[in-house]
Motif scaffolding. Structure first.
Motif, PDB file in Angstrom:
ATOM      1  N   ARG A   1     110.698  11.747  56.402  1.00 13.68           N
ATOM      2  CA  ARG A   1     110.478  11.617  54.966  1.00 13.68           C
ATOM      3  C   ARG A   1     109.807  10.275  54.670  1.00 13.68           C
ATOM      4  NH1 ARG A   1     115.207  12.112  50.304  1.00 13.68           N
ATOM      5  NH2 ARG A   1     113.831  11.838  48.492  1.00 13.68           N
ATOM      6  N   PRO A   2     108.734  10.255  53.882  1.00  9.51           N
ATOM      7  CA  PRO A   2     108.067   8.986  53.553  1.00  9.51           C
ATOM      8  C   PRO A   2     109.019   7.995  52.902  1.00  9.51           C
ATOM      9  CG  PRO A   2     106.687  10.845  52.918  1.00  9.51           C
ATOM     10  CD  PRO A   2     108.027  11.422  53.302  1.00  9.51           C
ATOM     11  N   ASN A   3     108.809   6.718  53.233  1.00 11.73           N
ATOM     12  CA  ASN A   3     109.656   5.674  52.683  1.00 11.73           C
ATOM     13  C   ASN A   3     108.838   4.406  52.442  1.00 11.73           C
ATOM     14  OD1 ASN A   3     112.022   4.345  51.841  1.00 11.73           O
ATOM     15  ND2 ASN A   3     112.431   3.604  53.914  1.00 11.73           N
ATOM     16  N   PRO A   4     107.802   4.495  51.613  1.00 16.42           N
ATOM     17  CA  PRO A   4     106.959   3.317  51.366  1.00 16.42           C
ATOM     18  C   PRO A   4     107.736   2.246  50.613  1.00 16.42           C
ATOM     19  CG  PRO A   4     106.413   5.056  49.819  1.00 16.42           C
ATOM     20  CD  PRO A   4     107.395   5.646  50.794  1.00 16.42           C
ATOM     21  N   SER A   5     107.485   0.980  50.960  1.00 13.62           N
ATOM     22  CA  SER A   5     108.273  -0.086  50.351  1.00 13.62           C
ATOM     23  C   SER A   5     107.438  -1.113  49.600  1.00 13.62           C
ATOM     24  CB  SER A   5     109.101  -0.807  51.425  1.00 13.62           C
ATOM     25  OG  SER A   5     108.264  -1.420  52.377  1.00 13.62           O
ATOM     26  N   ASP A   6     106.118  -0.985  49.609  1.00 12.21           N
ATOM     27  CA  ASP A   6     105.310  -1.905  48.813  1.00 12.21           C
ATOM     28  C   ASP A   6     104.224  -1.119  48.078  1.00 12.21           C
ATOM     29  OD1 ASP A   6     103.303  -1.374  50.683  1.00 12.21           O
ATOM     30  OD2 ASP A   6     103.438  -3.330  51.655  1.00 12.21           O
ATOM     31  N   TYR A   7     103.504  -1.814  47.223  1.00 16.25           N
ATOM     32  CA  TYR A   7     102.517  -1.147  46.368  1.00 16.25           C
ATOM     33  C   TYR A   7     101.413  -0.484  47.188  1.00 16.25           C
ATOM     34  CZ  TYR A   7     104.732  -3.842  42.613  1.00 16.25           C
ATOM     35  OH  TYR A   7     105.627  -4.374  41.723  1.00 16.25           O
ATOM     36  N   TYR A   8     100.984  -1.163  48.236  1.00 16.67           N
ATOM     37  CA  TYR A   8      99.939  -0.606  49.097  1.00 16.67           C
ATOM     38  C   TYR A   8     100.385   0.728  49.689  1.00 16.67           C
ATOM     39  CZ  TYR A   8      97.218  -0.032  53.414  1.00 16.67           C
ATOM     40  OH  TYR A   8      96.460   0.470  54.441  1.00 16.67           O
ATOM     41  N   ALA A   9     101.582   0.754  50.261  1.00 16.00           N
ATOM     42  CA  ALA A   9     102.077   1.972  50.898  1.00 16.00           C
ATOM     43  C   ALA A   9     102.295   3.095  49.887  1.00 16.00           C
ATOM     44  CB  ALA A   9     103.366   1.667  51.650  1.00 16.00           C
ATOM     45  N   ILE A  10     102.789   2.744  48.713  1.00 18.43           N
ATOM     46  CA  ILE A  10     102.992   3.755  47.672  1.00 18.43           C
ATOM     47  C   ILE A  10     101.669   4.384  47.277  1.00 18.43           C
ATOM     48  CG2 ILE A  10     103.658   4.074  45.245  1.00 18.43           C
ATOM     49  CD1 ILE A  10     105.816   1.911  45.720  1.00 18.43           C
ATOM     50  N   SER A  11     100.644   3.560  47.106  1.00 16.80           N
ATOM     51  CA  SER A  11      99.332   4.087  46.715  1.00 16.80           C
ATOM     52  C   SER A  11      98.749   4.982  47.800  1.00 16.80           C
ATOM     53  CB  SER A  11      98.369   2.944  46.396  1.00 16.80           C
ATOM     54  OG  SER A  11      98.051   2.182  47.551  1.00 16.80           O
ATOM     55  N   LYS A  12      99.002   4.649  49.043  1.00 16.31           N
ATOM     56  CA  LYS A  12      98.529   5.484  50.151  1.00 16.31           C
ATOM     57  C   LYS A  12      99.264   6.821  50.187  1.00 16.31           C
ATOM     58  CE  LYS A  12      95.432   3.148  52.613  1.00 16.31           C
ATOM     59  NZ  LYS A  12      94.119   3.698  53.021  1.00 16.31           N
ATOM     60  N   MET A  13     100.577   6.784  49.975  1.00 23.94           N
ATOM     61  CA  MET A  13     101.355   8.016  49.957  1.00 23.94           C
ATOM     62  C   MET A  13     100.897   8.933  48.816  1.00 23.94           C
ATOM     63  SD  MET A  13     105.434   8.576  49.273  1.00 23.94           S
ATOM     64  CE  MET A  13     105.189   8.222  47.519  1.00 23.94           C
ATOM     65  N   GLU A  14     100.661   8.354  47.659  1.00 23.31           N
ATOM     66  CA  GLU A  14     100.219   9.160  46.522  1.00 23.31           C
ATOM     67  C   GLU A  14      98.849   9.767  46.779  1.00 23.31           C
ATOM     68  OE1 GLU A  14     102.680   6.788  43.001  1.00 23.31           O
ATOM     69  OE2 GLU A  14     100.526   6.429  43.269  1.00 23.31           O
ATOM     70  N   ALA A  15      97.986   9.043  47.485  1.00 28.85           N
ATOM     71  CA  ALA A  15      96.684   9.603  47.853  1.00 28.85           C
ATOM     72  C   ALA A  15      96.869  10.793  48.789  1.00 28.85           C
ATOM     73  CB  ALA A  15      95.816   8.531  48.512  1.00 28.85           C
ATOM     74  N   GLU A  16      97.766  10.676  49.752  1.00 30.84           N
ATOM     75  CA  GLU A  16      98.037  11.788  50.665  1.00 30.84           C
ATOM     76  C   GLU A  16      98.489  13.028  49.886  1.00 30.84           C
ATOM     77  OE1 GLU A  16     100.766  10.956  53.756  1.00 30.84           O
ATOM     78  OE2 GLU A  16      99.704   9.205  54.546  1.00 30.84           O
ATOM     79  N   GLU A  17      99.407  12.826  48.967  1.00 27.25           N
ATOM     80  CA  GLU A  17      99.923  13.956  48.187  1.00 27.25           C
ATOM     81  C   GLU A  17      98.818  14.602  47.363  1.00 27.25           C
ATOM     82  OE1 GLU A  17     102.967  11.987  45.994  1.00 27.25           O
ATOM     83  OE2 GLU A  17     104.459  12.145  47.602  1.00 27.25           O
ATOM     84  N   GLY A  18      97.967  13.773  46.759  1.00 30.17           N
ATOM     85  CA  GLY A  18      96.870  14.304  45.964  1.00 30.17           C
ATOM     86  C   GLY A  18      95.855  15.045  46.809  1.00 30.17           C
ATOM     87  N   LEU A  19      95.591  14.557  48.008  1.00 32.12           N
ATOM     88  CA  LEU A  19      94.631  15.216  48.901  1.00 32.12           C
ATOM     89  C   LEU A  19      95.125  16.598  49.314  1.00 32.12           C
ATOM     90  CD1 LEU A  19      93.549  12.223  51.170  1.00 32.12           C
ATOM     91  CD2 LEU A  19      92.094  13.477  49.570  1.00 32.12           C
ATOM     92  N   LYS A  20      96.408  16.724  49.541  1.00 36.37           N
ATOM     93  CA  LYS A  20      96.952  18.033  49.919  1.00 36.37           C
ATOM     94  C   LYS A  20      96.771  19.042  48.788  1.00 36.37           C
ATOM     95  CE  LYS A  20     100.371  15.991  53.047  1.00 36.37           C
ATOM     96  NZ  LYS A  20     101.811  15.676  53.266  1.00 36.37           N
ATOM     97  N   LYS A  21      96.938  18.589  47.544  1.00 38.46           N
ATOM     98  CA  LYS A  21      96.735  19.482  46.400  1.00 38.46           C
ATOM     99  C   LYS A  21      95.278  19.898  46.278  1.00 38.46           C
ATOM    100  CE  LYS A  21     100.611  17.629  43.714  1.00 38.46           C
ATOM    101  NZ  LYS A  21     101.015  16.895  42.475  1.00 38.46           N
TER     102      LYS A  21
END
Length: 324
Positions: free
Chosen positions: A140-160
């Motif tokens: 399960r993703p566990n990003p802890s800083d702004y950079y990682a959060i933005s990368k995770m959100e990009a991944e989720e958007g790309l899948k959609k």
């Protein structure tokens, strides 16, 4: 994936450390073109295209660049803001890494791009792993800083976007990438070792995964054409882990130095670093960050072609040439 010979590959961030290695090596086999934020003055054997900044609400018009493109390798992104810039908020990372990426992907799908390869970050999994529990793709993703959060959100958007358009998306989460021309903390550590200065890392007996830039490019090359890559997320490393203390020793050997490594406790260093606002840096030096790449190897029938020892040797040789 790239099925027709008349389609090219587009590499974003082509002037960066990773992007430049990708475009340079792929140009040996494919028709490639790269994008940069600032116009380049030197000539290249491949096409270099200038695009505006992806962030700060600027909407880049990618259509002319995407014409005739079969595969996009998205290596551009925002990793950090200058220390003097106090605007280190999630908004600025989202503008580039999330919204900028998804804006490009939407236009890529509209332009008929077959496959979109996104260079994300292992930080999506987390800042550190537990001993003997390396990160795996299914964690399960566990990003802890702004950079990682933005990368995770990009991944989720790309899948959609992939679900809505049919464009194939491949996500790669590299660990720290090193190689000739590496910058930032890895370069700083090499400089320290080369100067023969003492390092208080004798008790840094953690294990960390790294990836030589040529190994990362090798995986990207595989993901361009491999049918099993579509719709998947891959972790990548050299396939061998090393402690920070041993990394310093290997660096010393490759640089012809005998580094003085002092056995200073992590608690003491963290206490000192906290006063300077650098506690996180000490935690990274002492913390675990391992990845399991068995699924990557199995699904793609891929192996890192360069050993960590060879990669560190090539990195050190390039570094020493720059000092002559």
């Amino acid at each position: 994936m790239l099925e027709t010979t008349n389609k090219s590959i587009l590499v974003t961030g082509a002037s960066g450390f990773i992007g430049s290695a990708v475009i340079r090596q792929l140009a040996e086999e494919y028709d490639v073109k790269g994008t940069v934020r600032q116009a380049v003055k030197v000539s290249y054997p491949w096409q270099m295209l200038h695009v505006d900044s992806m962030g700060e609400n600027r909407r880049v018009e990618w259509a002319p660049v995407l014409h005739g493109t079969g595969v996009v390798i998205h290596a551009a992104g925002l990793a950090h803001l200058p220390r003097k810039d106090r605007r280190n908020t999630l908004h600025f990372f989202r503008e580039v890494n999330t919204h900028g990426t998804l804006h490009l992907a939407e236009q890529a799908a509209a332009a008929g791009v077959d496959r979109f390869i996104y260079l994300s970050s292992i930080k999506v999994n987390g800042e550190s792993s537990q001993p003997e529990k390396p990160f795996r793709t299914e964690d399960r993703p566990n990003p802890s800083d702004y950079y990682a959060i933005s990368k995770m959100e990009a991944e989720e958007g790309l899948k959609k976007i992939a679900e809505q358009t049919g464009m194939e998306v491949v996500i790669i989460r590299p660990v720290l990438v090193y190689g000739p021309g590496v910058r930032a903390n890895f370069l700083a550590l090499m400089k320290w070792v080369a100067k023969g200065l003492p390092l208080p890392l004798g008790k840094a007996l953690n294990l960390r995964s790294f990836v030589f830039v040529d190994n990362l490019v090798s995986l990207i090359r595989t993901c361009i054409v491999h049918p099993e890559a579509a719709g998947r997320t891959f972790l990548v490393s050299d396939g061998a882990d090393i402690s920070t203390a041993d990394l310093v020793r290997v660096m010393g050997k490759t640089l012809g130095k005998s580094p003085l490594i002092l056995p200073v406790s992590q608690f003491f260093l963290e206490s000192m670093a906290s006063a300077l606002g650098r506690r996180d840096s000490v935690q990274r030096l002492f913390g675990y960050l391992q990845v399991d790449i068995e699924e990557t190897k199995r699904l793609l029938n891929w192996r890192p072609p360069v050993s960590m020892e060879q990669g560190l040797q090539q990195t050190a040789e390039h570094f020493m040439k720059g000092r002559i």
